[in-house]
Write a protein that holds these residues in place. Sequence first.
Motif: not given
Length: 197
Positions: A59-65, A165-171, A180-188
């Motif tokens: 995500s920090h490499i993406v920051h640079g871009f 990065l996208t999800l980090n900023v979103w959340m 958040k539930a999906w990120q913690s292992g919930g179903s897609a």
Amino acid sequence: MTRSKRAAVAAIVLLAATAMLLYLMGRPPICTCGAIDLWVGEPNSSRTSQMLSDWYSPSHIVHGFLFFAGLWLVGRRWPLERRFLIALAIEAAWEIVENTPLIINRYREETAALGYTGDSVLNSISDIAMMIGGFLVARRLPVWASVAIVLVLELVPLFVIRDNLTLNVWMLLAPNEALKAWQSGGSASALIAHFMH
């Protein structure tokens, strides 16, 4: 002294000042475990954000871009060195803000990073170095190649650790319980059903 040398000196001073400020804020210089590892592959490990690199490094490499692209759009006539130092200052400022109690608690409460305790100084400086790498690579590549690299750097962590990065900023900005539930292992399928309604 050439413009490039002045920029290099300014960058070193900024990095040193950032490291000192983070240390004065109470951030440990290295992992409190006493080790220095090149890579931490477990996203929920207590060593994540403590070592030289982990799944959040892309995500920090993406920051640079993104900084290169954004600064080219708003200041393409500015010298490259000025745009570089602006990008560096933004990244350094983020590393400082990210390690304040407000943001640390926000990560813990609203994102999948439940055990996040902040970065070590080593990890923060490494994150800034990742941004520098992204910025310098972006200046050499055609736009299509930069876009392709950013997509890979976003998609690989998305599929491997369910974060990027996208999800980090979103959340951080607009927390979503289903995501958040999906990120913690919930179903897609539950996540898709949530957004379909």
